[in-house]
Scaffold this motif. Sequence first.
Motif, mmCIF file in Angstrom:
data_model
loop_
_atom_site.group_PDB
_atom_site.id
_atom_site.type_symbol
_atom_site.label_atom_id
_atom_site.label_comp_id
_atom_site.label_asym_id
_atom_site.label_seq_id
_atom_site.Cartn_x
_atom_site.Cartn_y
_atom_site.Cartn_z
ATOM 1 N N LEU A 277 -0.345 -11.028 -8.896
ATOM 2 C CA LEU A 277 0.325 -11.331 -7.593
ATOM 3 C C LEU A 277 0.317 -10.191 -6.978
ATOM 4 O O LEU A 277 0.281 -10.085 -5.710
ATOM 5 C CB LEU A 277 1.626 -12.333 -7.919
ATOM 6 C CG LEU A 277 2.175 -12.797 -7.010
ATOM 7 C CD1 LEU A 277 1.236 -13.761 -5.887
ATOM 8 C CD2 LEU A 277 3.455 -13.801 -7.358
ATOM 9 N N VAL A 278 1.027 -9.083 -7.514
ATOM 10 C CA VAL A 278 1.332 -7.806 -6.627
ATOM 11 C C VAL A 278 0.103 -7.299 -6.227
ATOM 12 O O VAL A 278 -0.051 -7.086 -5.010
ATOM 13 C CB VAL A 278 1.850 -6.772 -7.907
ATOM 14 C CG1 VAL A 278 2.122 -5.431 -7.152
ATOM 15 C CG2 VAL A 278 3.080 -7.060 -8.241
ATOM 16 N N LYS A 279 -1.034 -7.135 -6.856
ATOM 17 C CA LYS A 279 -2.255 -6.835 -6.505
ATOM 18 C C LYS A 279 -2.795 -7.733 -5.172
ATOM 19 O O LYS A 279 -3.243 -7.039 -4.428
ATOM 20 C CB LYS A 279 -3.217 -6.905 -7.442
ATOM 21 C CG LYS A 279 -4.426 -5.926 -7.362
ATOM 22 C CD LYS A 279 -5.502 -6.296 -8.577
ATOM 23 C CE LYS A 279 -6.807 -5.278 -8.426
ATOM 24 N NZ LYS A 279 -6.307 -3.856 -8.777
ATOM 25 N N LYS A 280 -2.478 -9.015 -5.304
ATOM 26 C CA LYS A 280 -3.066 -9.751 -4.155
ATOM 27 C C LYS A 280 -2.209 -9.499 -2.859
ATOM 28 O O LYS A 280 -2.720 -9.314 -1.824
ATOM 29 C CB LYS A 280 -2.927 -11.230 -4.666
ATOM 30 C CG LYS A 280 -2.841 -12.394 -3.472
ATOM 31 C CD LYS A 280 -3.826 -13.240 -3.780
ATOM 32 C CE LYS A 280 -4.093 -14.069 -2.510
ATOM 33 N NZ LYS A 280 -3.409 -14.002 -1.395
ATOM 34 N N GLN A 281 -0.790 -9.459 -3.027
ATOM 35 C CA GLN A 281 0.001 -9.168 -2.195
ATOM 36 C C GLN A 281 -0.318 -7.668 -1.283
ATOM 37 O O GLN A 281 -0.285 -7.567 -0.016
ATOM 38 C CB GLN A 281 1.341 -9.171 -2.527
ATOM 39 C CG GLN A 281 1.815 -10.415 -2.748
ATOM 40 C CD GLN A 281 3.090 -10.689 -3.424
ATOM 41 O OE1 GLN A 281 3.509 -9.783 -4.387
ATOM 42 N NE2 GLN A 281 3.896 -11.971 -3.611
ATOM 43 N N LEU A 282 -0.787 -6.833 -2.198
ATOM 44 C CA LEU A 282 -1.113 -5.521 -1.546
ATOM 45 C C LEU A 282 -2.336 -5.649 -1.040
ATOM 46 O O LEU A 282 -2.551 -4.903 0.257
ATOM 47 C CB LEU A 282 -1.376 -4.545 -2.725
ATOM 48 C CG LEU A 282 -0.167 -3.802 -3.428
ATOM 49 C CD1 LEU A 282 -0.559 -2.924 -4.709
ATOM 50 C CD2 LEU A 282 0.703 -3.138 -2.488
#
Length: 297
Positions: A277-282
Amino acid sequence: MENVKSFEPGSITTANLQNILLTAVAPRPIAFASTVDKFGNVNLSPFSFFNVFSSNPPILIFSPARRVRDNTTKHTLKNVEQTKEVVINIVNHQLVEQMSLASTEYGDGVNEFTKSGLTEKASIKVKPPRVGESPVSFECVVDDIIALGNEAGAGNLVICKVVYIHLNTKYLDEKNQLDTEKLDLVARMGGSWYTRCTKQSIFEIPKPLNTKGIGVDKLPNHVYKTEILTGNNLGRLGNCNEIPSDSEIELHKKLPEVNKVLNIENEQLKLEQLHLLVKKQLEDNNLLLAIKTLFCL
Ligand SMILES: Cc1cc2nc3c(=O)[nH]c(=O)nc-3n(C[C@H](O)[C@H](O)[C@H](O)COP(=O)(O)O)c2cc1C
């Protein structure tokens, strides 16, 4: 296991060493240097041992080296020694082939403007003409020339002070600033490779000017417990100005997509889903959301 080949530069031939240096230290910008000899004969040659080293005073340095092949020196070096003037023209994709042609080792007194079909435009403060087709030209006086050796392959630092600047207005944006996208610059790489700075190949990294990033060392240790977040991801997260407050994190935990992940029972799976999820938000360029998500565990 890491596989590294380590050795001293003196243990290989100069030609080999040059190949490693020029392939690794790349891409290099190109100074298309226009000079005249003491009789006024014009010369034009490209040099990728080149960069800017100071803005005040404005200093550019390039290096016509002694040929590895036969230890001879270049016309450009002789000319700047004689007249202490040079125009450094910037090379973009529009003139890259003509620039390459101008690097041909023509004999004494041959004008590479003529050979390459480029246009001589009179300079204002120095004798060498500038390249009419170049997006940016810097008229320079030579402050100093530093020979780095006498052996084949030795460079000669030509320290140039910019005394006049020409910007083709075609390459300016609406604020009258040089526009990176419009410039379409090219740079030299190893062998006969070049690279081109197009809209597709350039990218921005936001860097707050007045604040300091928290640093990767201040991120939660769990960032290393999966292989999902890359070094680039961690660099971007570490560039945040501050760790989110407890109240911000509590509020953030209520977001449906975050809440869903936090409710996963298996700890490793939860961590993986959180990192995804963090990766997607980045990827969506939402650093603020990403850093809050990261600190939810
Ligand atoms: C893109 C490019 C970059 C080059 N960079 C350098 C360089 O940094 N130093 C150098 O000595 N020669 C460099 N060369 C080779 C010179 O341009 C070439 O030797 C040229 O003929 C020298 O011309 P001159 O003798 O008229 O000065 C480069 C050639 C190209 C095509």
